[in-house]
Design a protein around this motif. Structure first.
Motif, PDB file in Angstrom:
ATOM      1  N   ARG A  56     -13.369 -23.566 -33.560  1.00 48.71           N
ATOM      2  CA  ARG A  56     -13.562 -22.761 -34.767  1.00 48.71           C
ATOM      3  C   ARG A  56     -14.709 -23.225 -35.656  1.00 48.71           C
ATOM      4  N   PHE A  57     -15.291 -24.343 -35.361  1.00 55.52           N
ATOM      5  CA  PHE A  57     -16.325 -24.917 -36.216  1.00 55.52           C
ATOM      6  C   PHE A  57     -17.517 -25.308 -35.348  1.00 55.52           C
ATOM      7  N   PRO A  58     -18.731 -25.288 -35.918  1.00 53.35           N
ATOM      8  CA  PRO A  58     -19.933 -25.581 -35.122  1.00 53.35           C
ATOM      9  C   PRO A  58     -20.176 -27.080 -34.930  1.00 53.35           C
ATOM     10  N   TYR A  59     -19.139 -27.787 -34.486  1.00 49.58           N
ATOM     11  CA  TYR A  59     -19.215 -29.222 -34.245  1.00 49.58           C
ATOM     12  C   TYR A  59     -18.797 -29.536 -32.821  1.00 49.58           C
ATOM     13  N   ALA A  60     -19.233 -30.686 -32.356  1.00 48.98           N
ATOM     14  CA  ALA A  60     -18.813 -31.191 -31.052  1.00 48.98           C
ATOM     15  C   ALA A  60     -18.577 -32.683 -31.167  1.00 48.98           C
ATOM     16  N   LEU A  61     -17.656 -33.174 -30.354  1.00 47.69           N
ATOM     17  CA  LEU A  61     -17.443 -34.607 -30.227  1.00 47.69           C
ATOM     18  C   LEU A  61     -18.196 -35.072 -28.996  1.00 47.69           C
ATOM     19  N   PHE A  62     -18.997 -36.090 -29.153  1.00 45.31           N
ATOM     20  CA  PHE A  62     -19.730 -36.674 -28.047  1.00 45.31           C
ATOM     21  C   PHE A  62     -19.078 -38.012 -27.731  1.00 45.31           C
ATOM     22  N   CYS A  63     -18.834 -38.253 -26.453  1.00 49.19           N
ATOM     23  CA  CYS A  63     -18.099 -39.460 -26.079  1.00 49.19           C
ATOM     24  C   CYS A  63     -18.657 -40.073 -24.809  1.00 49.19           C
ATOM     25  N   ALA A  64     -18.258 -41.310 -24.605  1.00 44.44           N
ATOM     26  CA  ALA A  64     -18.553 -42.033 -23.365  1.00 44.44           C
ATOM     27  C   ALA A  64     -17.227 -42.561 -22.841  1.00 44.44           C
ATOM     28  N   ILE A  65     -17.082 -42.578 -21.539  1.00 44.79           N
ATOM     29  CA  ILE A  65     -15.847 -43.037 -20.910  1.00 44.79           C
ATOM     30  C   ILE A  65     -16.088 -44.439 -20.364  1.00 44.79           C
ATOM     31  N   ASP A  66     -15.182 -45.333 -20.716  1.00 45.61           N
ATOM     32  CA  ASP A  66     -15.255 -46.716 -20.267  1.00 45.61           C
ATOM     33  C   ASP A  66     -13.902 -47.071 -19.663  1.00 45.61           C
ATOM     34  N   GLY A  67     -13.777 -46.918 -18.346  1.00 50.23           N
ATOM     35  CA  GLY A  67     -12.498 -47.141 -17.678  1.00 50.23           C
ATOM     36  C   GLY A  67     -11.490 -46.095 -18.119  1.00 50.23           C
ATOM     37  N   ASP A  68     -10.414 -46.534 -18.754  1.00 50.63           N
ATOM     38  CA  ASP A  68      -9.392 -45.619 -19.263  1.00 50.63           C
ATOM     39  C   ASP A  68      -9.599 -45.276 -20.732  1.00 50.63           C
ATOM     40  N   THR A  69     -10.677 -45.754 -21.319  1.00 48.67           N
ATOM     41  CA  THR A  69     -10.923 -45.552 -22.740  1.00 48.67           C
ATOM     42  C   THR A  69     -12.004 -44.502 -22.957  1.00 48.67           C
ATOM     43  N   VAL A  70     -11.720 -43.564 -23.867  1.00 48.20           N
ATOM     44  CA  VAL A  70     -12.703 -42.571 -24.279  1.00 48.20           C
ATOM     45  C   VAL A  70     -13.203 -42.986 -25.659  1.00 48.20           C
ATOM     46  N   ASN A  71     -14.485 -43.297 -25.741  1.00 48.76           N
ATOM     47  CA  ASN A  71     -15.092 -43.731 -27.003  1.00 48.76           C
ATOM     48  C   ASN A  71     -15.875 -42.575 -27.612  1.00 48.76           C
ATOM     49  N   VAL A  72     -15.408 -42.071 -28.758  1.00 51.23           N
ATOM     50  CA  VAL A  72     -16.123 -41.008 -29.457  1.00 51.23           C
ATOM     51  C   VAL A  72     -17.315 -41.643 -30.170  1.00 51.23           C
ATOM     52  N   LEU A  73     -18.495 -41.154 -29.839  1.00 52.72           N
ATOM     53  CA  LEU A  73     -19.730 -41.710 -30.377  1.00 52.72           C
ATOM     54  C   LEU A  73     -20.232 -40.958 -31.595  1.00 52.72           C
ATOM     55  N   SER A  74     -19.948 -39.639 -31.612  1.00 54.28           N
ATOM     56  CA  SER A  74     -20.500 -38.820 -32.671  1.00 54.28           C
ATOM     57  C   SER A  74     -19.675 -37.554 -32.835  1.00 54.28           C
ATOM     58  N   GLY A  75     -19.595 -37.095 -34.069  1.00 56.57           N
ATOM     59  CA  GLY A  75     -19.063 -35.774 -34.383  1.00 56.57           C
ATOM     60  C   GLY A  75     -20.237 -34.992 -34.931  1.00 56.57           C
ATOM     61  N   PHE A  76     -20.914 -34.248 -34.090  1.00 57.62           N
ATOM     62  CA  PHE A  76     -22.243 -33.721 -34.391  1.00 57.62           C
ATOM     63  C   PHE A  76     -22.202 -32.226 -34.678  1.00 57.62           C
ATOM     64  N   HIS A  77     -22.886 -31.811 -35.748  1.00 57.74           N
ATOM     65  CA  HIS A  77     -23.034 -30.384 -36.056  1.00 57.74           C
ATOM     66  C   HIS A  77     -23.987 -29.780 -35.034  1.00 57.74           C
ATOM     67  N   GLN A  78     -23.572 -28.726 -34.386  1.00 56.45           N
ATOM     68  CA  GLN A  78     -24.336 -28.164 -33.261  1.00 56.45           C
ATOM     69  C   GLN A  78     -25.642 -27.483 -33.666  1.00 56.45           C
ATOM     70  N   HIS A  79     -25.831 -27.216 -34.948  1.00 50.90           N
ATOM     71  CA  HIS A  79     -27.063 -26.553 -35.364  1.00 50.90           C
ATOM     72  C   HIS A  79     -28.131 -27.542 -35.808  1.00 50.90           C
ATOM     73  N   ARG A  80     -27.820 -28.832 -35.705  1.00 53.38           N
ATOM     74  CA  ARG A  80     -28.820 -29.858 -36.003  1.00 53.38           C
ATOM     75  C   ARG A  80     -29.784 -29.989 -34.839  1.00 53.38           C
ATOM     76  N   ASN A  81     -30.908 -30.580 -35.109  1.00 51.51           N
ATOM     77  CA  ASN A  81     -31.943 -30.795 -34.106  1.00 51.51           C
ATOM     78  C   ASN A  81     -31.395 -31.674 -32.975  1.00 51.51           C
ATOM     79  N   PRO A  82     -31.461 -31.196 -31.716  1.00 52.97           N
ATOM     80  CA  PRO A  82     -30.966 -32.008 -30.593  1.00 52.97           C
ATOM     81  C   PRO A  82     -31.652 -33.366 -30.466  1.00 52.97           C
ATOM     82  N   LEU A  83     -32.885 -33.484 -30.932  1.00 50.88           N
ATOM     83  CA  LEU A  83     -33.567 -34.776 -30.873  1.00 50.88           C
ATOM     84  C   LEU A  83     -32.899 -35.785 -31.803  1.00 50.88           C
ATOM     85  N   SER A  84     -32.379 -35.306 -32.935  1.00 57.01           N
ATOM     86  CA  SER A  84     -31.667 -36.233 -33.814  1.00 57.01           C
ATOM     87  C   SER A  84     -30.356 -36.678 -33.177  1.00 57.01           C
ATOM     88  N   ARG A  85     -29.749 -35.817 -32.376  1.00 57.80           N
ATOM     89  CA  ARG A  85     -28.527 -36.205 -31.646  1.00 57.80           C
ATOM     90  C   ARG A  85     -28.852 -37.309 -30.650  1.00 57.80           C
TER      91      ARG A  85
END
Length: 92
Positions: A56-85
Motif C-alpha cells: 500500500r505504500f511506495p516503500y520496499a525493504l532491502f535485505c541480505a540473507i546470512d544463513g538462517d538470518t534475514v538482515n534488513v538493510l534499508s526501508g527505501f522509498h521507491q521514488h528516490r534515485n536508485p543511485l542513492s539506494r
C-alpha cells in the motif's frame, strides 16, 4: 539505517493531515513477516540484496540473507534515485 528510514516514513505518514502512520507500520510489519518466512521469494536486485515491496505504500525493504538470518538493510522509498539506494546499501 533501516530503522531511521522507517522512523522518518512513520513520522511523515503520521502527520495530522495524513493519519496513516499506524497503517504504514501494519503494512511494514506484514512485509517484514513475509520476508522472514520467504526471503528467497523476493527478487535479487543488486548482487545478493533482495527487495520486498510494501503493497500500500511506495516503500520496499532491502535485505541480505546470512544463513538462517534475514538482515534488513534499508526501508527505501521507491521514488528516490536508485543511485542513492546503491550508495545506501554500500554497492557503489
Amino acid at each position: 539505517m533501516a530503522q531511521l528510514e522507517v522512523a522518518e516514513a512513520f513520522q511523515w505518514y503520521g502527520q495530522s493531515h495524513i493519519k496513516m502512520g499506524e497503517d504504514f507500520l501494519a503494512e511494514l510489519e506484514r512485509t517484514d513477516r513475509f520476508l522472514a518466512r520467504n526471503p528467497y521469494l523476493c527478487p535479487c536486485v543488486e548482487l545478493e540484496v533482495r527487495r520486498a515491496n510494501l503493497t500500500r505504500f511506495p516503500y520496499a525493504l532491502f535485505c541480505a540473507i546470512d544463513g538462517d538470518t534475514v538482515n534488513v538493510l534499508s526501508g527505501f522509498h521507491q521514488h528516490r534515485n536508485p543511485l542513492s539506494r546503491a550508495a545506501l546499501l554500500g554497492l557503489t
